[in-house]
Design an enzyme around this catalytic site. Structure first.
Site, mmCIF file in Angstrom:
data_model
loop_
_atom_site.group_PDB
_atom_site.id
_atom_site.type_symbol
_atom_site.label_atom_id
_atom_site.label_comp_id
_atom_site.label_asym_id
_atom_site.label_seq_id
_atom_site.Cartn_x
_atom_site.Cartn_y
_atom_site.Cartn_z
ATOM 1 N N ASN A 11 -2.295 5.732 4.646
ATOM 2 C CA ASN A 11 -3.658 6.098 3.859
ATOM 3 C C ASN A 11 -4.851 5.502 4.850
ATOM 4 O O ASN A 11 -5.049 4.262 4.941
ATOM 5 C CB ASN A 11 -3.506 5.294 2.578
ATOM 6 C CG ASN A 11 -4.805 5.528 1.832
ATOM 7 O OD1 ASN A 11 -5.709 6.410 2.181
ATOM 8 N ND2 ASN A 11 -4.661 4.826 0.948
ATOM 9 N N LYS A 13 -7.885 6.010 4.340
ATOM 10 C CA LYS A 13 -8.956 5.411 3.179
ATOM 11 C C LYS A 13 -10.232 6.125 3.893
ATOM 12 O O LYS A 13 -10.038 7.082 4.465
ATOM 13 C CB LYS A 13 -9.082 4.016 3.020
ATOM 14 C CG LYS A 13 -7.672 3.516 2.616
ATOM 15 C CD LYS A 13 -7.906 2.007 2.042
ATOM 16 C CE LYS A 13 -6.576 1.680 1.399
ATOM 17 N NZ LYS A 13 -6.244 0.401 1.207
ATOM 18 N N HIS A 97 -4.804 5.933 -6.992
ATOM 19 C CA HIS A 97 -4.787 4.851 -6.012
ATOM 20 C C HIS A 97 -5.890 3.732 -6.921
ATOM 21 O O HIS A 97 -6.905 4.001 -7.330
ATOM 22 C CB HIS A 97 -5.484 5.008 -4.550
ATOM 23 C CG HIS A 97 -5.320 3.881 -3.525
ATOM 24 N ND1 HIS A 97 -6.238 2.961 -3.873
ATOM 25 C CD2 HIS A 97 -4.411 3.998 -2.747
ATOM 26 C CE1 HIS A 97 -6.057 2.133 -2.794
ATOM 27 N NE2 HIS A 97 -4.661 2.461 -2.154
ATOM 28 N N GLU A 99 -7.915 1.736 -5.672
ATOM 29 C CA GLU A 99 -9.323 1.876 -5.519
ATOM 30 C C GLU A 99 -10.166 2.916 -6.115
ATOM 31 O O GLU A 99 -11.393 2.946 -6.350
ATOM 32 C CB GLU A 99 -9.624 2.186 -3.765
ATOM 33 C CG GLU A 99 -9.069 0.924 -3.295
ATOM 34 C CD GLU A 99 -8.779 0.772 -1.780
ATOM 35 O OE1 GLU A 99 -8.896 1.996 -1.316
ATOM 36 O OE2 GLU A 99 -8.221 -0.221 -1.330
ATOM 37 N N GLU A 167 2.042 -0.459 -5.789
ATOM 38 C CA GLU A 167 1.124 -1.158 -4.935
ATOM 39 C C GLU A 167 0.425 -2.157 -5.871
ATOM 40 O O GLU A 167 -0.554 -1.988 -6.664
ATOM 41 C CB GLU A 167 0.119 -0.063 -4.629
ATOM 42 C CG GLU A 167 0.451 0.713 -3.687
ATOM 43 C CD GLU A 167 -0.683 1.376 -2.351
ATOM 44 O OE1 GLU A 167 -0.290 1.179 -1.243
ATOM 45 O OE2 GLU A 167 -1.490 1.542 -2.799
ATOM 46 N N GLY A 173 -4.920 -4.868 1.167
ATOM 47 C CA GLY A 173 -5.955 -5.166 1.978
ATOM 48 C C GLY A 173 -6.215 -6.604 2.016
ATOM 49 O O GLY A 173 -7.053 -7.361 2.537
ATOM 50 N N SER A 213 -0.482 -4.510 2.231
ATOM 51 C CA SER A 213 -0.378 -5.410 3.390
ATOM 52 C C SER A 213 1.035 -5.351 3.988
ATOM 53 O O SER A 213 1.586 -6.173 4.606
ATOM 54 C CB SER A 213 -0.625 -6.805 2.844
ATOM 55 O OG SER A 213 -1.866 -7.104 2.499
HETATM 56 P P1 PGA Z 1 -2.994 -1.926 2.835
HETATM 57 O O1 PGA Z 1 -3.466 -0.909 1.749
HETATM 58 O O2 PGA Z 1 -1.773 -1.739 3.726
HETATM 59 O O3 PGA Z 1 -4.440 -1.978 3.820
HETATM 60 O O4 PGA Z 1 -2.806 -3.404 2.095
HETATM 61 C C1 PGA Z 1 -2.371 -0.257 1.170
HETATM 62 C C2 PGA Z 1 -3.111 0.749 0.276
HETATM 63 O O5 PGA Z 1 -3.999 0.672 -0.223
HETATM 64 O O6 PGA Z 1 -2.704 1.986 0.188
#
Ligand code: PGA
Length: 253
Positions: A11, A13, A97, A99, A167, A173, A213
């Site tokens: 992803n 983003k 997601h 976010e 997640e 992140g 992460s």
């Molecule tokens: P990350 O993000 O691997 O940077 O923690 C995962 C995601 O948001 O899908």
């Protein structure tokens, strides 16, 4: 339950800032993973989808969108429909997601998006996960609530097509990933909820991923949790690291 064909989703983003950089990252990833026996999916930002789709040429790498509108067409300024995504070559779409949920996406909207996606022949990668862990296990009820809200009262045919990405928000992140035991426990819990809503065979068909992460250093350990793959954010923009994660999922346990 048997592990499904491993699936690793990158992803990107809202990265990288230009298409030239996106293509460079993609070409590098492609070189490294094109012979993979795992299913590799890249989710670039909307403006890059079509060209990245074409750059896949004869590889098995699949394309995903990071979001879509819950209707097939209409007066929705600034939105993108599932059919448009299919037209770019996308086979998958990330839905719900955290976010996006933080920006107001509700379980009800996630539910509608799953329906529209499946109708348009897109495979939904549905994200669930708690914002924090407590000692009383309330995060289990939270994830159960999310799963029931988006999965209940569907046909088993629809449910079998869905990918669930666990997640935990606190792990996204942050560099702090869930432990292998926690991931295994949550995977079993998710499968149990789906078994209760449907049956064991349906639960067994649903691919469960872990995201938060994931990197080249922790993926070997996390792979022991029995999940079917990873949803990778930051590390998916670093080709060597992303390829190392894909590589780990090719190993049998
Ligand atoms: P990350 O993000 O691997 O940077 O923690 C995962 C995601 O948001 O899908």
């Amino acid at each position: 339950m048997k592990r499904n064909t491993p699936l690793v989703v990158g992803n990107w983003k809202m990265n990288p800032p230009t298409f030239v950089e996106a293509r460079k990252i993609f070409v590098d990833i492609k070189k490294r993973v094109q012979k993979s026996t795992s299913t590799v999916v890249i989710a670039p930002p909307f403006p890059y989808l079509y060209e990245i789709g074409k750059a896949r040429s004869r590889t098995n790498i699949k394309l995903a969108a990071q979001n879509m509108h819950h209707e097939q067409q209409g007066a929705h300024t600034g939105e993108v429909s599932p059919k448009m995504l299919r037209d770019t070559g996308a086979d998958y779409v990330i839905i719900g997601h955290s976010e996006r949920r933080a920006a107001g996406e509700t379980d009800e909207l996630v539910r509608k998006k799953i329906d529209t996606a499946v109708k348009a022949k897109l495979i939904p990668i549905v994200c669930v996960g708690e914002s924090k862990r407590d000692q009383h296990g309330n995060f289990f009820s939270f994830v159960e609530g999310q799963l029931r809200a988006v999965l209940a009262d569907r046909s088993t045919a629809t449910v079998k097509k869905i990918v669930i990405a666990y997640e935990p928000i606190w792990a996204i992140g942050t560099g702090k990933h869930a432990t292998t035991e926690d991931v295994e426990e949550m995977r079993l819990f998710i499968q149990k909820i789906i078994s209760t809503l449907y049956d064991r065979a349906t639960a067994g068909k649903v691919t469960v991923l872990y995201g938060g992460s994931v990197n080249a250093d922790n993926c070997t350990e996390l792979w022991q949790s029995g999940i079917s793959g990873f949803l990778v954010g930051g590390a998916s923009l670093r080709p060597a690291e992303f390829a190392a994660i894909v590589n780990v999922t090719e190993t049998q346990l």
